[in-house]
Design a protein around this motif. Structure first.
Motif, PDB file in Angstrom:
ATOM      1  N   LEU A   1       0.836  -1.209   0.000  1.00  0.00           N
ATOM      2  CA  LEU A   1       0.000   0.000   0.000  1.00  0.00           C
ATOM      3  C   LEU A   1       0.868   1.255   0.000  1.00  0.00           C
ATOM      4  O   LEU A   1       0.586   2.227  -0.724  1.00  0.00           O
ATOM      5  CB  LEU A   1      -0.928  -0.005   1.207  1.00  0.00           C
ATOM      6  CG  LEU A   1      -1.861   1.210   1.349  1.00  0.00           C
ATOM      7  CD1 LEU A   1      -2.781   1.345   0.132  1.00  0.00           C
ATOM      8  CD2 LEU A   1      -2.683   1.099   2.627  1.00  0.00           C
ATOM      9  N   GLU A   2       1.919   1.241   0.806  1.00  0.00           N
ATOM     10  CA  GLU A   2       2.821   2.397   0.850  1.00  0.00           C
ATOM     11  C   GLU A   2       3.476   2.642  -0.505  1.00  0.00           C
ATOM     12  O   GLU A   2       3.679   3.785  -0.927  1.00  0.00           O
ATOM     13  CB  GLU A   2       3.901   2.184   1.918  1.00  0.00           C
ATOM     14  CG  GLU A   2       3.385   2.263   3.346  1.00  0.00           C
ATOM     15  CD  GLU A   2       2.747   3.612   3.656  1.00  0.00           C
ATOM     16  OE1 GLU A   2       3.313   4.648   3.251  1.00  0.00           O
ATOM     17  OE2 GLU A   2       1.668   3.613   4.281  1.00  0.00           O
ATOM     18  N   GLU A   3       3.789   1.572  -1.212  1.00  0.00           N
ATOM     19  CA  GLU A   3       4.422   1.705  -2.524  1.00  0.00           C
ATOM     20  C   GLU A   3       3.461   2.306  -3.554  1.00  0.00           C
ATOM     21  O   GLU A   3       3.865   3.105  -4.397  1.00  0.00           O
ATOM     22  CB  GLU A   3       4.899   0.335  -3.022  1.00  0.00           C
ATOM     23  CG  GLU A   3       6.059  -0.237  -2.226  1.00  0.00           C
ATOM     24  CD  GLU A   3       6.393  -1.649  -2.650  1.00  0.00           C
ATOM     25  OE1 GLU A   3       5.776  -2.133  -3.623  1.00  0.00           O
ATOM     26  OE2 GLU A   3       7.275  -2.273  -2.021  1.00  0.00           O
ATOM     27  N   ILE A   4       2.190   1.921  -3.458  1.00  0.00           N
ATOM     28  CA  ILE A   4       1.218   2.352  -4.465  1.00  0.00           C
ATOM     29  C   ILE A   4       0.644   3.731  -4.181  1.00  0.00           C
ATOM     30  O   ILE A   4       0.159   4.419  -5.084  1.00  0.00           O
ATOM     31  CB  ILE A   4       0.083   1.297  -4.588  1.00  0.00           C
ATOM     32  CG1 ILE A   4      -0.632   1.418  -5.943  1.00  0.00           C
ATOM     33  CG2 ILE A   4      -0.921   1.434  -3.464  1.00  0.00           C
ATOM     34  CD1 ILE A   4       0.184   0.893  -7.080  1.00  0.00           C
TER      35      ILE A   4
ATOM     36  N   LEU B   1     -10.486 -11.814   7.811  1.00  0.00           N
ATOM     37  CA  LEU B   1     -11.384 -11.132   6.878  1.00  0.00           C
ATOM     38  C   LEU B   1     -10.904  -9.709   6.599  1.00  0.00           C
ATOM     39  O   LEU B   1     -10.909  -9.261   5.444  1.00  0.00           O
ATOM     40  CB  LEU B   1     -12.809 -11.105   7.443  1.00  0.00           C
ATOM     41  CG  LEU B   1     -13.561 -12.428   7.462  1.00  0.00           C
ATOM     42  CD1 LEU B   1     -14.881 -12.281   8.226  1.00  0.00           C
ATOM     43  CD2 LEU B   1     -13.840 -12.911   6.039  1.00  0.00           C
ATOM     44  N   SER B   2     -10.472  -9.015   7.627  1.00  0.00           N
ATOM     45  CA  SER B   2     -10.048  -7.627   7.473  1.00  0.00           C
ATOM     46  C   SER B   2      -8.822  -7.504   6.575  1.00  0.00           C
ATOM     47  O   SER B   2      -8.781  -6.648   5.680  1.00  0.00           O
ATOM     48  CB  SER B   2      -9.753  -7.003   8.840  1.00  0.00           C
ATOM     49  OG  SER B   2     -10.929  -6.919   9.615  1.00  0.00           O
ATOM     50  N   ILE B   3      -7.824  -8.360   6.808  1.00  0.00           N
ATOM     51  CA  ILE B   3      -6.627  -8.271   5.961  1.00  0.00           C
ATOM     52  C   ILE B   3      -6.943  -8.722   4.543  1.00  0.00           C
ATOM     53  O   ILE B   3      -6.326  -8.256   3.570  1.00  0.00           O
ATOM     54  CB  ILE B   3      -5.455  -9.096   6.564  1.00  0.00           C
ATOM     55  CG1 ILE B   3      -4.128  -8.638   5.938  1.00  0.00           C
ATOM     56  CG2 ILE B   3      -5.663 -10.583   6.368  1.00  0.00           C
ATOM     57  CD1 ILE B   3      -3.812  -7.185   6.163  1.00  0.00           C
ATOM     58  N   GLY B   4      -7.935  -9.605   4.418  1.00  0.00           N
ATOM     59  CA  GLY B   4      -8.368 -10.016   3.080  1.00  0.00           C
ATOM     60  C   GLY B   4      -8.998  -8.854   2.319  1.00  0.00           C
ATOM     61  O   GLY B   4      -8.729  -8.655   1.120  1.00  0.00           O
ATOM     62  N   TYR B   5      -9.853  -8.071   3.024  1.00  0.00           N
ATOM     63  CA  TYR B   5     -10.467  -6.896   2.397  1.00  0.00           C
ATOM     64  C   TYR B   5      -9.383  -5.881   2.004  1.00  0.00           C
ATOM     65  O   TYR B   5      -9.426  -5.294   0.911  1.00  0.00           O
ATOM     66  CB  TYR B   5     -11.452  -6.234   3.360  1.00  0.00           C
ATOM     67  CG  TYR B   5     -12.709  -7.043   3.606  1.00  0.00           C
ATOM     68  CD1 TYR B   5     -13.287  -7.791   2.595  1.00  0.00           C
ATOM     69  CD2 TYR B   5     -13.314  -7.051   4.868  1.00  0.00           C
ATOM     70  CE1 TYR B   5     -14.435  -8.529   2.828  1.00  0.00           C
ATOM     71  CE2 TYR B   5     -14.458  -7.790   5.104  1.00  0.00           C
ATOM     72  CZ  TYR B   5     -15.016  -8.528   4.082  1.00  0.00           C
ATOM     73  OH  TYR B   5     -16.148  -9.261   4.319  1.00  0.00           O
TER      74      TYR B   5
ATOM     75  N   LEU C   1      -7.464   1.336   7.087  1.00  0.00           N
ATOM     76  CA  LEU C   1      -8.331   1.012   8.219  1.00  0.00           C
ATOM     77  C   LEU C   1      -8.490  -0.495   8.374  1.00  0.00           C
ATOM     78  O   LEU C   1      -8.487  -1.023   9.494  1.00  0.00           O
ATOM     79  CB  LEU C   1      -9.705   1.676   8.044  1.00  0.00           C
ATOM     80  CG  LEU C   1      -9.741   3.198   8.203  1.00  0.00           C
ATOM     81  CD1 LEU C   1     -11.107   3.745   7.802  1.00  0.00           C
ATOM     82  CD2 LEU C   1      -9.415   3.588   9.646  1.00  0.00           C
ATOM     83  N   TYR C   2      -8.615  -1.199   7.242  1.00  0.00           N
ATOM     84  CA  TYR C   2      -8.755  -2.658   7.302  1.00  0.00           C
ATOM     85  C   TYR C   2      -7.478  -3.308   7.850  1.00  0.00           C
ATOM     86  O   TYR C   2      -7.539  -4.286   8.608  1.00  0.00           O
ATOM     87  CB  TYR C   2      -9.070  -3.227   5.909  1.00  0.00           C
ATOM     88  CG  TYR C   2     -10.538  -3.174   5.554  1.00  0.00           C
ATOM     89  CD1 TYR C   2     -11.502  -3.708   6.404  1.00  0.00           C
ATOM     90  CD2 TYR C   2     -10.965  -2.606   4.342  1.00  0.00           C
ATOM     91  CE1 TYR C   2     -12.853  -3.675   6.073  1.00  0.00           C
ATOM     92  CE2 TYR C   2     -12.308  -2.559   4.006  1.00  0.00           C
ATOM     93  CZ  TYR C   2     -13.253  -3.097   4.880  1.00  0.00           C
ATOM     94  OH  TYR C   2     -14.590  -3.049   4.546  1.00  0.00           O
ATOM     95  N   ILE C   3      -6.312  -2.766   7.471  1.00  0.00           N
ATOM     96  CA  ILE C   3      -5.053  -3.300   7.993  1.00  0.00           C
ATOM     97  C   ILE C   3      -4.999  -3.114   9.508  1.00  0.00           C
ATOM     98  O   ILE C   3      -4.638  -4.036  10.254  1.00  0.00           O
ATOM     99  CB  ILE C   3      -3.850  -2.605   7.317  1.00  0.00           C
ATOM    100  CG1 ILE C   3      -3.792  -2.960   5.833  1.00  0.00           C
ATOM    101  CG2 ILE C   3      -2.544  -3.029   8.013  1.00  0.00           C
ATOM    102  CD1 ILE C   3      -2.757  -2.166   5.047  1.00  0.00           C
ATOM    103  N   ASN C   4      -5.377  -1.924   9.964  1.00  0.00           N
ATOM    104  CA  ASN C   4      -5.387  -1.647  11.406  1.00  0.00           C
ATOM    105  C   ASN C   4      -6.404  -2.534  12.131  1.00  0.00           C
ATOM    106  O   ASN C   4      -6.143  -3.022  13.239  1.00  0.00           O
ATOM    107  CB  ASN C   4      -5.711  -0.170  11.659  1.00  0.00           C
ATOM    108  CG  ASN C   4      -4.604   0.748  11.172  1.00  0.00           C
ATOM    109  OD1 ASN C   4      -3.442   0.344  11.095  1.00  0.00           O
ATOM    110  ND2 ASN C   4      -4.954   1.980  10.825  1.00  0.00           N
ATOM    111  N   ASP C   5      -7.565  -2.724  11.484  1.00  0.00           N
ATOM    112  CA  ASP C   5      -8.589  -3.600  12.068  1.00  0.00           C
ATOM    113  C   ASP C   5      -8.059  -5.021  12.245  1.00  0.00           C
ATOM    114  O   ASP C   5      -8.324  -5.679  13.261  1.00  0.00           O
ATOM    115  CB  ASP C   5      -9.840  -3.628  11.187  1.00  0.00           C
ATOM    116  CG  ASP C   5     -10.674  -2.363  11.312  1.00  0.00           C
ATOM    117  OD1 ASP C   5     -10.445  -1.598  12.274  1.00  0.00           O
ATOM    118  OD2 ASP C   5     -11.545  -2.144  10.450  1.00  0.00           O
TER     119      ASP C   5
END
Length: 345
Positions: free
Chosen positions: A282-285, A323-327, A304-308
């Motif tokens: 995500l940081e790269e993109i 599920l959160s990291i999948g989203y 937010l999903y990563i933090n979740d």
């Protein structure tokens, strides 16, 4: 009439008086010999109790069942087995078929080596998880390896039965079973077992030559366990009373240890792998979207999903974390695709 009779764990020494009477009065007695070995001496002693017909029942005869069921319709038949008769699923199936054919059945339960070895080793039986069997074929060891992993994630002990082939008089040696598990570990790399794994080897439970040895895999691999049958217990989370009992009741080569303490569930392993990977991606993109305000909401949601995912894992909500990291991973892939970047890279 069909009797299912357990002989206990000590050969003819553990046969109750009521069982002797049932055997003597039966028209046909089958001695099942494929779930546990029977010495020639005990076989002869049981045969001498029989007044009717006597026959050693091999696996195929019990699994097929037709001869036993046909005979039971007009005669009193006894199927004898070491331990408790219903530890073997084959016997449960045979009883079910007998009921469906309106054959009267009755049962004499007895001690089983499976339950007996747990207490003899000083462990609490309610902490035993799924029981498995290890065969000589290494490829088949992946199933018990996975079951042990699941048991350990819950802090449970794993009882491992070892292959026994009556027709070939073959018993899998505990050292070979341990080696098979270590070989699977090299392939799976899930840190389920290693040379420091603490285990208990129970040998000839219920007999005068009974022996129970405990220690790390590395030391158990050096032990000659003598005559079979043998079983292995890989301990999970140990209560202090269990540790004390192992020290006293077994030949303890090493300090009892908790094998479950180092085990991480599949969910935790996934989160630990994917959270940093998705975050880095995500940081790269993100820099490619500095001038695209309409995509900022997508980027924020991914963060937010990563933090979740991390927070859910801390709360013990593993499924929600996955599920959160999948989203989050899905949103990051979408951002990459929008810029013409292969998401697999």
């Amino acid at each position: 009439m069909l009797w299912f009779v357990g002989l206990g764990i000590s050969g003819t020494r553990s046969i109750p008086i009521e069982v002797v009477k049932i055997i003597q009065e039966a028209d046909f007695v089958y001695l099942e010999a494929f779930t546990s070995p029977i010495s020639k001496q005990h076989e002869d002693e049981i045969k001498n109790m029989v007044n009717g017909s006597f026959k050693i029942a091999k696996r195929w005869l019990v699994e097929d069942g037709q001869e036993i069921l046909k005979t039971s319709k007009s005669s009193t038949v006894v199927l004898l087995s070491y331990g408790d008769p219903y530890v073997a699923t084959t016997h449960i199936e045979l009883r079910t078929r007998a009921k469906l054919e309106n054959i009267e059945t009755s049962t004499i339960h007895s001690a089983s080596a499976i339950t007996s070895m747990t207490g003899e080793a000083g462990l609490q039986f309610y902490k035993v998880g799924r029981m498995v069997t290890i065969m000589n074929e290494k490829k088949s060891t992946i199933t018990p390896y996975t079951a042990i992993f699941k048991n350990l994630t819950q802090g449970l002990h794993s009882i491992i039965l070892l292959e026994y082939n009556h027709d070939e008089n073959y018993f899998l040696d505990p050292k070979d079973a341990i080696s098979n598990l270590l070989d699977v570990e090299k392939e799976q790399k899930r840190n389920v077992v290693n040379n420091d794994t603490f285990a208990i080897v129970a040998s000839r439970i219920g007999f005068k030559t009974q022996k129970i040895t405990s220690g790390k895999f590395s030391n158990l691999l050096k032990v000659d366990f003598g005559e079979p049958p043998h079983s292995i217990i890989i301990t999970g989370k140990l209560h202090f009373t269990e540790s004390d009992a192992i020290n006293v009741l077994t030949e303890c080569l090493d300090k009892p240890s908790d094998n479950s303490s180092r085990i991480k569930s599949t969910s935790i392993q996934m989160i630990e792998k994917y959270v940093p990977m998705v975050r880095d991606t995500l940081e790269e993109i993100k820099s490619l979207y500095n001038d695209s305000k309409e995509f900022q909401v997508v980027i924020q949601n991914a963060e937010l999903y990563i933090n979740d995912a991390e927070n859910f894992l801390k709360q013990g909500k593993d499924e929600n974390a996955v599920l959160s990291i999948g989203y989050a991973d899905g949103l990051v892939d979408a951002l990459r695709i929008a810029k013409g970047i292969d998401p697999k890279i």
